[in-house]
Design a protein around this motif. Structure first.
Motif: not given
Length: 402
Positions: A278-307
């Motif tokens: 999802t985070y990776s799809l936001l930038e191509p949408l922004q390039e179309l001039g679409i404003e992305i809202t509510g970013l912090d509704q999503l969570t941090g990524l529970p993988e081994y670097r953050n963990g």
């Protein structure tokens, strides 16, 4: 059952279920970890030092797959734009969705012994960067297209026809260069091909993963699109590609696992790869001039670097030595709990970082703190503490979770 499935696919459920294990650990009742918030200020300082080193002006991009495609300081994204120059902006967004989706789904942990050599730059890359550069080059060479006259695309037919030797060649896999979870990745690509064909409402009559752009553009209101809407589309359209997962009424739940200390049904959702996508799809949408809202509704990524960061900075302390010295399966309660605590601690770290930098959630959303940020800090401290920068806890990966 439908209500439960919908709930378990929501960011609200991720924080709620992870929050149960977090409160349990903070109260000292965890089976596996002591959770100590006393080092939180130090942890935030460590992350801020990394942020200032990487982004001195605090102009931080999103944490997404696109960052890995610039590994080695190579301007591959400019090369991509050049290769796509003859396409319309909408067609370019579809092609970038194609690349992002395929690259993210192939980014699930490479192991410590694999690397990718990029002939055009004479550079070698490991782990996530290696997987990103490899998938980028495969995409540009037409490895995912069944149309030889249109290489820069991914289509359902080619994915269904994908065979092991395609993956072996593309990722330069050899006995002396092993990649973990190769079979899992192959099955993921083949299943993706079938799902694309089965869901024309998301992927079109000539099915490509990038056609999800068309679906999402239809959800835009007043030129705005909620990040959670993109996340829901990713989960709803791709849930059937995952193997060996929990299911309800025959519906595959994806990155959802059980823990004995979680109330009711015991389910703990994470949807790590889906949120990363999802985070990776936001930038191509922004390039179309679409404003992305509510970013912090999503969570941090529970993988081994953050963990790993949470353990190495002593926000989490394993209660038993074998937690650190015995490899664990993805579904084990130890890993489920570690991931859950990581989700909640990332929120705590982010709040502390913002306070110290006097920045708002809008100025410094979680997706930028992850990039700036906790993921890089997790890798940095792992390299300081252990040979080869391996994470503090070892996971038996099947190539489809991390």
């Amino acid at each position: 059952m439908n209500d439960l499935i919908t709930y378990l696919r929501s960011p609200v459920a991720i924080r709620s279920r992870c929050g149960q294990l977090f409160q349990n650990a903070v109260a000292g009742n965890s089976r596996y970890f002591d959770c100590d918030l006393a080092p939180l200020s130090h942890a935030a300082d460590y992350v801020i030092d990394v942020i200032r080193s990487e982004y001195p002006n605090l102009q931080i991009p999103f944490h997404s797959r696109w960052r890995h495609m610039t590994a080695g300081g190579i301007t591959r994204l400019e090369q991509l734009d050049s290769l796509l120059a003859e396409l319309s902006p909408h067609e370019k967004a579809i092609a970038k969705f194609d690349l992002a989706i395929i690259s993210v789904l192939l980014d699930a942990g490479a192991g410590s012994n694999w690397y990718y050599y990029e002939p055009v730059t004479n550079l070698g890359f490991k782990r996530s960067e290696g997987l990103a550069v490899a998938s980028f080059q495969m995409f540009c060479q037409g490895a995912f297209s069944s149309d030889k006259t249109s290489k820069m695309r991914v289509d359902a037919q080619k994915l269904q026809d994908f065979i092991l030797s395609d993956l072996v060649q593309g990722f330069q896999i050899r006995p002396d260069n092993p990649l973990v979870g190769v079979t899992g990745r192959l099955q993921l690509l083949q299943k993706l091909g079938k799902v694309l064909t089965a869901l024309p409402e998301y992927f079109g009559e000539n099915p490509r993963p990038g056609n999800l752009v068309n679906y999402l553009v239809g959800k835009v209101n007043n030129n705005q699109l909620e990040a959670a809407t993109v996340f829901d589309a990713v989960l709803s359209s791709l849930s059937e590609i995952w193997s060996g997962r929990q299911s309800i009424a025959g519906v595959n739940l994806g990155d959802v696992w059980r823990h004995p200390d979680v109330a009711d049904d015991g389910f703990v959702p994470f949807h790590k790869l889906s949120q990363w996508l999802t985070y990776s799809l936001l930038e191509p949408l922004q390039e179309l001039g679409i404003e992305i809202t509510g970013l912090d509704q999503l969570t941090g990524l529970p993988e081994y670097r953050n963990g790993g960061l949470c353990i190495d900075l002593e926000l989490l302390r394993p209660k038993h030595s074998d937690i650190l010295h015995t490899p664990h399966s993805v579904e084990s309660p130890v890993i489920v709990e570690w991931r859950a605590l990581t989700v909640m601690l990332l929120d705590e770290i982010a709040a502390c970082v913002r306070e110290k930098l006097s920045m708002s959630t809008e100025e410094l959303p979680l997706v930028k703190i992850l990039q700036g940020g906790t993921w890089t800090a997790g890798r940095k401290i792992a390299a300081e503490k252990r040979a080869d920068g391996v994470p503090p806890i070892q996971i038996l990966s099947d190539g489809t979770v991390f």
